[in-house]
Structures are given as C-alpha cells and as structure tokens.
Design a protein around this motif. Sequence first.
Motif, PDB file in Angstrom:
ATOM      1  N   TYR A  20      46.571  38.548  56.136  1.00  0.00           N
ATOM      2  CA  TYR A  20      45.475  37.684  55.686  1.00  0.00           C
ATOM      3  C   TYR A  20      45.084  37.900  54.221  1.00  0.00           C
ATOM      4  CZ  TYR A  20      40.802  35.730  55.288  1.00  0.00           C
ATOM      5  OH  TYR A  20      39.703  35.045  54.841  1.00  0.00           O
ATOM      6  N   PRO A  21      44.905  39.152  53.751  1.00  0.00           N
ATOM      7  CA  PRO A  21      44.536  39.330  52.331  1.00  0.00           C
ATOM      8  C   PRO A  21      45.584  38.763  51.375  1.00  0.00           C
ATOM      9  CG  PRO A  21      44.280  41.394  53.533  1.00  0.00           C
ATOM     10  CD  PRO A  21      44.953  40.424  54.452  1.00  0.00           C
ATOM     11  N   HIS A  22      46.843  38.765  51.789  1.00  0.00           N
ATOM     12  CA  HIS A  22      47.909  38.190  50.957  1.00  0.00           C
ATOM     13  C   HIS A  22      47.764  36.668  50.882  1.00  0.00           C
ATOM     14  CE1 HIS A  22      49.871  42.060  50.602  1.00  0.00           C
ATOM     15  NE2 HIS A  22      49.767  42.206  51.910  1.00  0.00           N
ATOM     16  N   TYR A  23      47.376  36.065  52.003  1.00  0.00           N
ATOM     17  CA  TYR A  23      47.113  34.617  52.003  1.00  0.00           C
ATOM     18  C   TYR A  23      45.968  34.302  51.027  1.00  0.00           C
ATOM     19  CZ  TYR A  23      49.740  34.045  56.460  1.00  0.00           C
ATOM     20  OH  TYR A  23      50.694  34.008  57.448  1.00  0.00           O
ATOM     21  N   VAL A  24      44.881  35.055  51.141  1.00  0.00           N
ATOM     22  CA  VAL A  24      43.717  34.835  50.275  1.00  0.00           C
ATOM     23  C   VAL A  24      44.114  34.991  48.809  1.00  0.00           C
ATOM     24  CG1 VAL A  24      41.425  35.672  49.618  1.00  0.00           C
ATOM     25  CG2 VAL A  24      42.045  35.536  52.034  1.00  0.00           C
ATOM     26  N   ASN A  25      44.799  36.078  48.505  1.00  0.00           N
ATOM     27  CA  ASN A  25      45.230  36.349  47.137  1.00  0.00           C
ATOM     28  C   ASN A  25      46.125  35.230  46.599  1.00  0.00           C
ATOM     29  OD1 ASN A  25      45.505  37.935  44.745  1.00  0.00           O
ATOM     30  ND2 ASN A  25      47.502  38.611  45.479  1.00  0.00           N
ATOM     31  N   LYS A  26      47.049  34.791  47.425  1.00  0.00           N
ATOM     32  CA  LYS A  26      47.997  33.751  47.001  1.00  0.00           C
ATOM     33  C   LYS A  26      47.273  32.454  46.628  1.00  0.00           C
ATOM     34  CE  LYS A  26      52.255  31.441  48.367  1.00  0.00           C
ATOM     35  NZ  LYS A  26      53.391  31.470  49.288  1.00  0.00           N
ATOM     36  N   VAL A  27      46.345  32.027  47.467  1.00  0.00           N
ATOM     37  CA  VAL A  27      45.680  30.749  47.186  1.00  0.00           C
ATOM     38  C   VAL A  27      44.666  30.882  46.044  1.00  0.00           C
ATOM     39  CG1 VAL A  27      46.086  29.850  49.506  1.00  0.00           C
ATOM     40  CG2 VAL A  27      43.901  30.917  49.003  1.00  0.00           C
ATOM     41  N   GLU A  28      43.943  32.005  45.992  1.00  0.00           N
ATOM     42  CA  GLU A  28      42.963  32.171  44.927  1.00  0.00           C
ATOM     43  C   GLU A  28      43.625  32.320  43.560  1.00  0.00           C
ATOM     44  OE1 GLU A  28      40.381  35.368  46.234  1.00  0.00           O
ATOM     45  OE2 GLU A  28      39.070  33.952  47.279  1.00  0.00           O
ATOM     46  N   LYS A  29      44.786  32.958  43.534  1.00  0.00           N
ATOM     47  CA  LYS A  29      45.528  33.123  42.282  1.00  0.00           C
ATOM     48  C   LYS A  29      45.937  31.765  41.710  1.00  0.00           C
ATOM     49  CE  LYS A  29      49.586  35.148  42.465  1.00  0.00           C
ATOM     50  NZ  LYS A  29      50.608  36.139  42.732  1.00  0.00           N
ATOM     51  N   LYS A  30      46.079  30.777  42.587  1.00  0.00           N
ATOM     52  CA  LYS A  30      46.478  29.438  42.163  1.00  0.00           C
ATOM     53  C   LYS A  30      45.298  28.473  42.070  1.00  0.00           C
ATOM     54  CE  LYS A  30      50.933  30.222  42.029  1.00  0.00           C
ATOM     55  NZ  LYS A  30      51.801  29.906  40.938  1.00  0.00           N
ATOM     56  N   GLY A  31      44.066  29.028  42.084  1.00  0.00           N
ATOM     57  CA  GLY A  31      42.897  28.182  41.872  1.00  0.00           C
ATOM     58  C   GLY A  31      42.321  27.530  43.110  1.00  0.00           C
ATOM     59  N   ARG A  32      42.811  27.897  44.276  1.00  0.00           N
ATOM     60  CA  ARG A  32      42.236  27.362  45.514  1.00  0.00           C
ATOM     61  C   ARG A  32      41.241  28.383  46.055  1.00  0.00           C
ATOM     62  NH1 ARG A  32      45.395  22.585  46.759  1.00  0.00           N
ATOM     63  NH2 ARG A  32      43.664  22.052  48.125  1.00  0.00           N
ATOM     64  N   THR A  33      40.494  28.013  47.095  1.00  0.00           N
ATOM     65  CA  THR A  33      39.436  28.888  47.583  1.00  0.00           C
ATOM     66  C   THR A  33      39.719  29.438  48.981  1.00  0.00           C
ATOM     67  OG1 THR A  33      38.202  27.098  48.630  1.00  0.00           O
ATOM     68  CG2 THR A  33      37.729  27.541  46.285  1.00  0.00           C
ATOM     69  N   LYS A  34      38.998  30.502  49.285  1.00  0.00           N
ATOM     70  CA  LYS A  34      39.063  31.092  50.623  1.00  0.00           C
ATOM     71  C   LYS A  34      38.580  30.074  51.658  1.00  0.00           C
ATOM     72  CE  LYS A  34      37.491  35.343  52.870  1.00  0.00           C
ATOM     73  NZ  LYS A  34      36.706  36.564  52.639  1.00  0.00           N
ATOM     74  N   ALA A  35      37.579  29.275  51.292  1.00  0.00           N
ATOM     75  CA  ALA A  35      37.059  28.240  52.189  1.00  0.00           C
ATOM     76  C   ALA A  35      38.150  27.216  52.520  1.00  0.00           C
ATOM     77  CB  ALA A  35      35.852  27.553  51.573  1.00  0.00           C
ATOM     78  N   GLU A  36      38.940  26.848  51.516  1.00  0.00           N
ATOM     79  CA  GLU A  36      40.054  25.915  51.766  1.00  0.00           C
ATOM     80  C   GLU A  36      41.098  26.560  52.678  1.00  0.00           C
ATOM     81  OE1 GLU A  36      40.533  23.065  47.929  1.00  0.00           O
ATOM     82  OE2 GLU A  36      40.787  25.218  47.531  1.00  0.00           O
ATOM     83  N   LEU A  37      41.364  27.838  52.455  1.00  0.00           N
ATOM     84  CA  LEU A  37      42.302  28.558  53.320  1.00  0.00           C
ATOM     85  C   LEU A  37      41.798  28.536  54.755  1.00  0.00           C
ATOM     86  CD1 LEU A  37      44.741  30.417  53.864  1.00  0.00           C
ATOM     87  CD2 LEU A  37      43.260  32.347  53.238  1.00  0.00           C
ATOM     88  N   HIS A  38      40.511  28.810  54.941  1.00  0.00           N
ATOM     89  CA  HIS A  38      39.940  28.804  56.287  1.00  0.00           C
ATOM     90  C   HIS A  38      40.003  27.414  56.912  1.00  0.00           C
ATOM     91  CE1 HIS A  38      37.583  32.821  56.343  1.00  0.00           C
ATOM     92  NE2 HIS A  38      38.728  32.939  55.699  1.00  0.00           N
ATOM     93  N   GLN A  39      39.823  26.390  56.103  1.00  0.00           N
ATOM     94  CA  GLN A  39      39.936  25.011  56.605  1.00  0.00           C
ATOM     95  C   GLN A  39      41.340  24.751  57.133  1.00  0.00           C
ATOM     96  OE1 GLN A  39      38.930  22.015  53.678  1.00  0.00           O
ATOM     97  NE2 GLN A  39      39.400  20.326  55.064  1.00  0.00           N
ATOM     98  N   VAL A  40      42.340  25.220  56.413  1.00  0.00           N
ATOM     99  CA  VAL A  40      43.737  25.035  56.816  1.00  0.00           C
ATOM    100  C   VAL A  40      44.022  25.823  58.097  1.00  0.00           C
ATOM    101  CG1 VAL A  40      46.105  25.632  56.142  1.00  0.00           C
ATOM    102  CG2 VAL A  40      44.600  24.496  54.508  1.00  0.00           C
ATOM    103  N   ILE A  41      43.535  27.066  58.153  1.00  0.00           N
ATOM    104  CA  ILE A  41      43.750  27.889  59.352  1.00  0.00           C
ATOM    105  C   ILE A  41      43.050  27.272  60.556  1.00  0.00           C
ATOM    106  CG2 ILE A  41      43.321  30.145  60.424  1.00  0.00           C
ATOM    107  CD1 ILE A  41      43.691  31.387  57.592  1.00  0.00           C
ATOM    108  N   GLU A  42      41.832  26.767  60.341  1.00  0.00           N
ATOM    109  CA  GLU A  42      41.099  26.134  61.445  1.00  0.00           C
ATOM    110  C   GLU A  42      41.821  24.880  61.936  1.00  0.00           C
ATOM    111  OE1 GLU A  42      36.698  24.454  62.740  1.00  0.00           O
ATOM    112  OE2 GLU A  42      36.954  25.303  60.738  1.00  0.00           O
ATOM    113  N   TRP A  43      42.350  24.095  61.015  1.00  0.00           N
ATOM    114  CA  TRP A  43      43.082  22.887  61.412  1.00  0.00           C
ATOM    115  C   TRP A  43      44.279  23.263  62.288  1.00  0.00           C
ATOM    116  CZ3 TRP A  43      48.186  21.426  60.348  1.00  0.00           C
ATOM    117  CH2 TRP A  43      48.527  20.134  60.775  1.00  0.00           C
ATOM    118  N   LEU A  44      45.010  24.297  61.901  1.00  0.00           N
ATOM    119  CA  LEU A  44      46.207  24.690  62.655  1.00  0.00           C
ATOM    120  C   LEU A  44      45.852  25.344  63.985  1.00  0.00           C
ATOM    121  CD1 LEU A  44      49.314  24.985  62.791  1.00  0.00           C
ATOM    122  CD2 LEU A  44      49.024  27.215  61.686  1.00  0.00           C
ATOM    123  N   THR A  45      44.853  26.243  63.982  1.00  0.00           N
ATOM    124  CA  THR A  45      44.618  27.096  65.150  1.00  0.00           C
ATOM    125  C   THR A  45      43.372  26.765  65.961  1.00  0.00           C
ATOM    126  OG1 THR A  45      43.288  28.678  63.881  1.00  0.00           O
ATOM    127  CG2 THR A  45      45.694  29.046  63.953  1.00  0.00           C
TER     128      THR A  45
END
Length: 121
Positions: A20-45
Amino acid sequence: MSTTPEHDRKIAVMSFASVYPHYVNKVEKKGRTKAELHQVIEWLTGFSDTELQELIEKKVSFQEFFEKANLTPNASLIKGVICGYRIEEIETPLTKQVRYLDKLVDELAKGKKMEKILRAE
C-alpha cells in the motif's frame, strides 16, 4: 498466460499493508492524491476508507484482502500489460485480481482521467 504456482503463492501471502505505501508513493509522486487512490481501490473492491484502513492495520494478505472484497462486475474491463503479464490472459484468479489493482494504480499514476480508470465511459 500462465503464472507459476510459486509466483501465485508469493502474491497470495504478501501483505496488502506492505504494498500500500508503494501505491501511495507512486501516485503522489505523479501529482495524484491518496483520496484518488482510495477512490480507485473502492471502485475495484467495494472497501470504504474505514474498511481499507482496518485491513491495512490488520496486515491482511492479498488473499484475505480479495476474499473480503466485493469485486466490481466491471473488473473484466481492465485489460493490458502490467508487470510483464497481459491481465486478460492470467489464469489464477487471485493473481489476476492483484494485477487489476496494479493496473489501476498505474493508470492513476500515468494521469489517466478518473472516468477512464473507473471504466465509466
């Protein structure tokens, strides 16, 4: 495309919390947010932020993570290559589910529009 039983076992026992921290780091490094990551995870799971946090704290394995998930019926629309594997050709269900998540995180990090990531178009 067949994955090896050893590869599948490694994925099954790997803790979601360790990745999970690698996912967060990957998206934040590219200008996306943890909230967007959670939205994607919620959509899938189907996991809410609270449920996701509980799973992280319990250090559940990917196997347990996806056993508890209510996978979106649109998961089969996730296609392409991730980690050297063509998702639609992966035969082991759990490995396929983990690669679905990897692919969504990758698309988010690459700046793809959320509607496309969530297969809304």
